[in-house]
Design a protein around this motif. Structure first.
Motif, mmCIF file in Angstrom:
data_model
loop_
_atom_site.group_PDB
_atom_site.id
_atom_site.type_symbol
_atom_site.label_atom_id
_atom_site.label_comp_id
_atom_site.label_asym_id
_atom_site.label_seq_id
_atom_site.Cartn_x
_atom_site.Cartn_y
_atom_site.Cartn_z
ATOM 1 N N THR A 9 0.821 -1.207 0.000
ATOM 2 C CA THR A 9 0.000 0.000 0.000
ATOM 3 C C THR A 9 0.857 1.259 0.000
ATOM 4 O O THR A 9 0.630 2.186 -0.787
ATOM 5 N N LEU A 10 1.852 1.301 0.869
ATOM 6 C CA LEU A 10 2.712 2.479 0.945
ATOM 7 C C LEU A 10 3.513 2.667 -0.341
ATOM 8 O O LEU A 10 3.672 3.793 -0.816
ATOM 9 N N ARG A 11 4.008 1.578 -0.900
ATOM 10 C CA ARG A 11 4.784 1.680 -2.150
ATOM 11 C C ARG A 11 3.931 2.234 -3.275
ATOM 12 O O ARG A 11 4.338 3.147 -3.987
ATOM 13 N N THR A 12 2.725 1.698 -3.435
ATOM 14 C CA THR A 12 1.877 2.134 -4.535
ATOM 15 C C THR A 12 1.371 3.564 -4.319
ATOM 16 O O THR A 12 1.264 4.319 -5.282
ATOM 17 N N LYS A 13 1.101 3.949 -3.070
ATOM 18 C CA LYS A 13 0.671 5.328 -2.798
ATOM 19 C C LYS A 13 1.780 6.316 -3.100
ATOM 20 O O LYS A 13 1.508 7.466 -3.446
ATOM 21 N N LEU A 44 15.358 -6.683 10.152
ATOM 22 C CA LEU A 44 15.170 -5.452 10.914
ATOM 23 C C LEU A 44 15.810 -4.243 10.246
ATOM 24 O O LEU A 44 15.196 -3.171 10.180
ATOM 25 N N ASP A 45 17.017 -4.372 9.727
ATOM 26 C CA ASP A 45 17.669 -3.224 9.096
ATOM 27 C C ASP A 45 16.889 -2.738 7.878
ATOM 28 O O ASP A 45 16.820 -1.535 7.605
ATOM 29 N N LYS A 46 16.251 -3.660 7.165
ATOM 30 C CA LYS A 46 15.439 -3.283 6.003
ATOM 31 C C LYS A 46 14.119 -2.652 6.448
ATOM 32 O O LYS A 46 13.609 -1.748 5.794
ATOM 33 N N LEU A 47 13.563 -3.111 7.560
ATOM 34 C CA LEU A 47 12.353 -2.491 8.100
ATOM 35 C C LEU A 47 12.626 -1.042 8.489
ATOM 36 O O LEU A 47 11.812 -0.156 8.227
ATOM 37 N N ASP A 52 12.037 4.746 6.962
ATOM 38 C CA ASP A 52 12.661 6.005 6.543
ATOM 39 C C ASP A 52 12.181 6.424 5.159
ATOM 40 O O ASP A 52 11.836 7.581 4.937
ATOM 41 N N VAL A 53 12.156 5.480 4.225
ATOM 42 C CA VAL A 53 11.719 5.777 2.857
ATOM 43 C C VAL A 53 10.287 6.285 2.838
ATOM 44 O O VAL A 53 9.956 7.233 2.127
ATOM 45 N N PHE A 54 9.413 5.665 3.641
ATOM 46 C CA PHE A 54 8.009 6.024 3.645
ATOM 47 C C PHE A 54 7.677 7.161 4.610
ATOM 48 O O PHE A 54 6.548 7.646 4.645
ATOM 49 N N GLY A 55 8.645 7.588 5.414
ATOM 50 C CA GLY A 55 8.421 8.695 6.328
ATOM 51 C C GLY A 55 7.467 8.379 7.458
ATOM 52 O O GLY A 55 6.683 9.234 7.881
ATOM 53 N N ASP A 59 7.091 1.487 14.206
ATOM 54 C CA ASP A 59 5.878 0.965 14.820
ATOM 55 C C ASP A 59 4.698 1.037 13.847
ATOM 56 O O ASP A 59 3.947 0.079 13.702
ATOM 57 N N GLU A 60 4.535 2.172 13.181
ATOM 58 C CA GLU A 60 3.447 2.321 12.213
ATOM 59 C C GLU A 60 3.588 1.328 11.061
ATOM 60 O O GLU A 60 2.596 0.763 10.598
ATOM 61 N N LEU A 61 4.814 1.120 10.627
ATOM 62 C CA LEU A 61 5.061 0.175 9.537
ATOM 63 C C LEU A 61 4.697 -1.247 9.948
ATOM 64 O O LEU A 61 3.934 -1.932 9.264
ATOM 65 N N VAL A 62 5.214 -1.673 11.076
ATOM 66 C CA VAL A 62 5.023 -3.055 11.515
ATOM 67 C C VAL A 62 3.585 -3.334 11.939
ATOM 68 O O VAL A 62 3.024 -4.379 11.631
ATOM 69 N N ARG A 63 2.966 -2.384 12.602
ATOM 70 C CA ARG A 63 1.586 -2.572 13.055
ATOM 71 C C ARG A 63 0.557 -2.303 11.963
ATOM 72 O O ARG A 63 -0.608 -2.631 12.120
ATOM 73 N N GLY A 64 0.994 -1.665 10.875
ATOM 74 C CA GLY A 64 0.084 -1.398 9.769
ATOM 75 C C GLY A 64 -0.913 -0.297 10.063
ATOM 76 O O GLY A 64 -2.010 -0.301 9.531
ATOM 77 N N THR A 65 -0.503 0.663 10.900
ATOM 78 C CA THR A 65 -1.430 1.734 11.276
ATOM 79 C C THR A 65 -1.280 2.983 10.427
ATOM 80 O O THR A 65 -2.065 3.907 10.567
#
Length: 80
Positions: A9-13, A44-47, A52-55, A59-65
């Motif tokens: 979702t983040l990549r396509t947005k 983890l390093d890629k997460l 960073d890439v998605f700003g 926590d937001e990335l992993v939890r999907g919030t």
């Protein structure tokens, strides 16, 4: 939302191709594909780099919030 759905979702947005994201993270396009289908999970390093890439926060990335990166929202739309 699961991690693989969040990454997609983040990549396509952001309007990024899998190859563009892969280059930003110094991984293969196939890695991005596996992450987005749930066939693999980023280390983890890629997460951290993804957040960073998605700003967004890790926590937001992993939890999907996070649907829209903070940089693209107005200050009034952000929670206090």
């Amino acid at each position: 939302m699961s991690l693989h759905e969040t990454i997609y979702t983040l990549r396509t947005k952001r309007g990024l191709s899998q190859l563009e994201l892969a280059e930003a993270l110094d991984v293969s396009r196939q890695s991005i594909s596996k992450w987005e289908t749930g066939a693999a999970v980023p280390e983890l390093d890629k997460l951290v780099k993804l957040s960073d890439v998605f700003g967004i926060t890790l926590d937001e990335l992993v939890r999907g919030t996070a649907e829209i990166p903070r940089a693209e929202t107005s200050p009034a739309a952000q929670p206090p």
